[in-house]
Design a protein around this motif. Structure first.
Motif, PDB file in Angstrom:
ATOM      1  N   VAL A 237       0.824  -1.206   0.000  1.00  0.00           N
ATOM      2  CA  VAL A 237       0.000   0.000   0.000  1.00  0.00           C
ATOM      3  C   VAL A 237       0.861   1.261   0.000  1.00  0.00           C
ATOM      4  O   VAL A 237       0.508   2.250  -0.644  1.00  0.00           O
ATOM      5  N   THR A 238       1.997   1.246   0.685  1.00  0.00           N
ATOM      6  CA  THR A 238       2.878   2.415   0.657  1.00  0.00           C
ATOM      7  C   THR A 238       3.287   2.729  -0.778  1.00  0.00           C
ATOM      8  O   THR A 238       3.192   3.877  -1.228  1.00  0.00           O
ATOM      9  N   LEU A 239       3.734   1.726  -1.495  1.00  0.00           N
ATOM     10  CA  LEU A 239       4.143   1.941  -2.889  1.00  0.00           C
ATOM     11  C   LEU A 239       2.965   2.332  -3.772  1.00  0.00           C
ATOM     12  O   LEU A 239       3.073   3.229  -4.605  1.00  0.00           O
ATOM     13  N   ALA A 240       1.829   1.661  -3.593  1.00  0.00           N
ATOM     14  CA  ALA A 240       0.657   1.951  -4.425  1.00  0.00           C
ATOM     15  C   ALA A 240       0.126   3.359  -4.193  1.00  0.00           C
ATOM     16  O   ALA A 240      -0.432   3.977  -5.105  1.00  0.00           O
ATOM     17  N   GLU A 241       0.307   3.880  -2.997  1.00  0.00           N
ATOM     18  CA  GLU A 241      -0.260   5.186  -2.647  1.00  0.00           C
ATOM     19  C   GLU A 241       0.552   6.353  -3.211  1.00  0.00           C
ATOM     20  O   GLU A 241       0.015   7.448  -3.391  1.00  0.00           O
ATOM     21  N   ILE A 242       1.820   6.139  -3.510  1.00  0.00           N
ATOM     22  CA  ILE A 242       2.650   7.242  -3.996  1.00  0.00           C
ATOM     23  C   ILE A 242       2.134   7.708  -5.353  1.00  0.00           C
ATOM     24  O   ILE A 242       2.036   6.938  -6.301  1.00  0.00           O
ATOM     25  N   GLY A 243       1.769   8.983  -5.396  1.00  0.00           N
ATOM     26  CA  GLY A 243       1.221   9.565  -6.621  1.00  0.00           C
ATOM     27  C   GLY A 243      -0.270   9.328  -6.800  1.00  0.00           C
ATOM     28  O   GLY A 243      -0.854   9.754  -7.788  1.00  0.00           O
ATOM     29  N   ASP A 244      -0.892   8.664  -5.832  1.00  0.00           N
ATOM     30  CA  ASP A 244      -2.319   8.360  -5.899  1.00  0.00           C
ATOM     31  C   ASP A 244      -3.133   9.622  -5.611  1.00  0.00           C
ATOM     32  O   ASP A 244      -2.637  10.585  -5.029  1.00  0.00           O
ATOM     33  N   LYS A 245      -4.411   9.592  -5.995  1.00  0.00           N
ATOM     34  CA  LYS A 245      -5.248  10.777  -5.796  1.00  0.00           C
ATOM     35  C   LYS A 245      -5.420  11.125  -4.326  1.00  0.00           C
ATOM     36  O   LYS A 245      -5.548  12.287  -3.974  1.00  0.00           O
ATOM     37  N   THR A 246      -5.384  10.127  -3.439  1.00  0.00           N
ATOM     38  CA  THR A 246      -5.510  10.454  -2.026  1.00  0.00           C
ATOM     39  C   THR A 246      -4.239  11.131  -1.501  1.00  0.00           C
ATOM     40  O   THR A 246      -4.309  11.939  -0.573  1.00  0.00           O
ATOM     41  N   GLN A 247      -3.113  10.830  -2.094  1.00  0.00           N
ATOM     42  CA  GLN A 247      -1.897  11.548  -1.711  1.00  0.00           C
ATOM     43  C   GLN A 247      -1.969  12.992  -2.197  1.00  0.00           C
ATOM     44  O   GLN A 247      -1.573  13.915  -1.484  1.00  0.00           O
ATOM     45  N   LEU A 248      -2.502  13.182  -3.381  1.00  0.00           N
ATOM     46  CA  LEU A 248      -2.715  14.543  -3.876  1.00  0.00           C
ATOM     47  C   LEU A 248      -3.736  15.274  -3.004  1.00  0.00           C
ATOM     48  O   LEU A 248      -3.588  16.474  -2.733  1.00  0.00           O
ATOM     49  N   LEU A 249      -4.741  14.558  -2.536  1.00  0.00           N
ATOM     50  CA  LEU A 249      -5.728  15.140  -1.630  1.00  0.00           C
ATOM     51  C   LEU A 249      -5.061  15.568  -0.322  1.00  0.00           C
ATOM     52  O   LEU A 249      -5.356  16.638   0.207  1.00  0.00           O
ATOM     53  N   ALA A 250      -4.158  14.747   0.193  1.00  0.00           N
ATOM     54  CA  ALA A 250      -3.429  15.107   1.416  1.00  0.00           C
ATOM     55  C   ALA A 250      -2.656  16.406   1.213  1.00  0.00           C
ATOM     56  O   ALA A 250      -2.627  17.269   2.100  1.00  0.00           O
ATOM     57  N   LEU A 251      -2.062  16.561   0.050  1.00  0.00           N
ATOM     58  CA  LEU A 251      -1.325  17.788  -0.265  1.00  0.00           C
ATOM     59  C   LEU A 251      -2.263  19.000  -0.304  1.00  0.00           C
ATOM     60  O   LEU A 251      -1.964  20.047   0.263  1.00  0.00           O
ATOM     61  N   LEU A 252      -3.426  18.829  -0.933  1.00  0.00           N
ATOM     62  CA  LEU A 252      -4.403  19.918  -0.990  1.00  0.00           C
ATOM     63  C   LEU A 252      -4.907  20.297   0.404  1.00  0.00           C
ATOM     64  O   LEU A 252      -5.039  21.482   0.722  1.00  0.00           O
ATOM     65  N   LEU A 253      -5.192  19.296   1.209  1.00  0.00           N
ATOM     66  CA  LEU A 253      -5.669  19.561   2.569  1.00  0.00           C
ATOM     67  C   LEU A 253      -4.600  20.261   3.399  1.00  0.00           C
ATOM     68  O   LEU A 253      -4.898  21.186   4.157  1.00  0.00           O
ATOM     69  N   ALA A 254      -3.356  19.838   3.245  1.00  0.00           N
ATOM     70  CA  ALA A 254      -2.256  20.464   3.988  1.00  0.00           C
ATOM     71  C   ALA A 254      -2.076  21.913   3.565  1.00  0.00           C
ATOM     72  O   ALA A 254      -1.846  22.787   4.405  1.00  0.00           O
ATOM     73  N   ALA A 255      -2.214  22.173   2.276  1.00  0.00           N
ATOM     74  CA  ALA A 255      -2.065  23.545   1.785  1.00  0.00           C
ATOM     75  C   ALA A 255      -3.233  24.416   2.245  1.00  0.00           C
ATOM     76  O   ALA A 255      -3.046  25.593   2.561  1.00  0.00           O
ATOM     77  N   ARG A 256      -4.422  23.837   2.300  1.00  0.00           N
ATOM     78  CA  ARG A 256      -5.607  24.629   2.666  1.00  0.00           C
ATOM     79  C   ARG A 256      -5.684  24.899   4.162  1.00  0.00           C
ATOM     80  O   ARG A 256      -5.946  26.020   4.586  1.00  0.00           O
ATOM     81  N   TYR A 257      -5.498  23.864   4.975  1.00  0.00           N
ATOM     82  CA  TYR A 257      -5.742  24.005   6.409  1.00  0.00           C
ATOM     83  C   TYR A 257      -4.492  24.319   7.217  1.00  0.00           C
ATOM     84  O   TYR A 257      -4.585  24.883   8.299  1.00  0.00           O
ATOM     85  N   ARG A 258      -3.339  23.875   6.752  1.00  0.00           N
ATOM     86  CA  ARG A 258      -2.060  24.107   7.438  1.00  0.00           C
ATOM     87  C   ARG A 258      -2.107  23.671   8.911  1.00  0.00           C
ATOM     88  O   ARG A 258      -1.569  24.329   9.787  1.00  0.00           O
ATOM     89  N   LYS A 259      -2.795  22.555   9.136  1.00  0.00           N
ATOM     90  CA  LYS A 259      -2.902  21.964  10.476  1.00  0.00           C
ATOM     91  C   LYS A 259      -2.584  20.476  10.338  1.00  0.00           C
ATOM     92  O   LYS A 259      -3.485  19.663  10.140  1.00  0.00           O
ATOM     93  N   PRO A 260      -1.311  20.110  10.453  1.00  0.00           N
ATOM     94  CA  PRO A 260      -0.942  18.724  10.150  1.00  0.00           C
ATOM     95  C   PRO A 260      -1.553  17.673  11.077  1.00  0.00           C
ATOM     96  O   PRO A 260      -1.921  16.593  10.602  1.00  0.00           O
TER      97      PRO A 260
END
Length: 186
Positions: free
Chosen positions: A11-34
């Motif tokens: 799952v670690t390998l499969a998740e890299i570049g996955d849409k949920t990883q991109l979602l994590a990036l968007l959430l981190a940029a929006r909320y800035r509350k890790p």
């Protein structure tokens, strides 16, 4: 421990570049509350992958070992090919306006439905026992792939060798397909 380790790595390998990883990036940029984002990812993944693993375990009761063997083999091959396709998120996709934890939990749970890591969890549960190790492993794999993105933001994500990661993940799923075709399920 084999179920835990294989599930985590897959799952670690499969998740890299996955849409949920991109979602994590968007959430981190929006909320800035890790921390709330990390806890939301954990909560959503635990629930989603527990249901998925249970379904995978149930499949072993519903299908004969020979039918299950070829269904799982074909599914692993399909996920291997699917892994090679880069995921994207729509730029216009709206995130919930609630707090970081609730927004992350809901968005991650929904984004994970039908995702390749959810399918992988179902398939891993048909092959490995005990079930708790599959659930723990797939959840740890999601956290290993997503938490660095949450904490380090786009600078880290931009430096990931996504094509290499997708290729490695595809090889893992291909190897799992060969293993199940050769050895069977269980």
């Amino acid at each position: 421990m084999q179920a835990l380790l294989v599930s985590t790595g897959t799952v670690t390998l499969a998740e890299i570049g996955d849409k949920t990883q991109l979602l994590a990036l968007l959430l981190a940029a929006r909320y800035r509350k890790p921390w709330p984002i990390a806890l939301g990812i954990l909560a959503a993944t635990l629930v989603n992958h527990a249901i998925s693993a249970w379904l995978g375990a149930e499949l072993t009761d519903w299908l004969s070992p020979e039918v299950l063997r070829w269904v799982v083999t074909a599914s692993f091959l399909a996920v291997a090919l699917w892994t090679l396709k880069p995921d994207t998120l729509d730029e216009n996709e709206k995130l919930p306006a609630h707090g970081a934890f609730l927004a992350t939990t809901v968005a991650f749970f929904l984004a994970e439905i039908g995702d390749k890591t959810q399918v992988a969890t179902v398939l891993l549960a048909t092959r490995y026992e005990p079930l708790w190790q599959v659930i723990a492993g797939t959840t740890i794999g999601m956290l290993l792939a997503n938490l660095p993105v949450v904490w380090l933001g786009h600078r880290f994500a931009d430096r990931l060798p996504l094509k290499l990661a997708r290729s490695l993940a595809a090889l893992v799923f291909f190897a799992l397909a060969l293993w199940v075709a050769w050895r069977g399920v269980g």
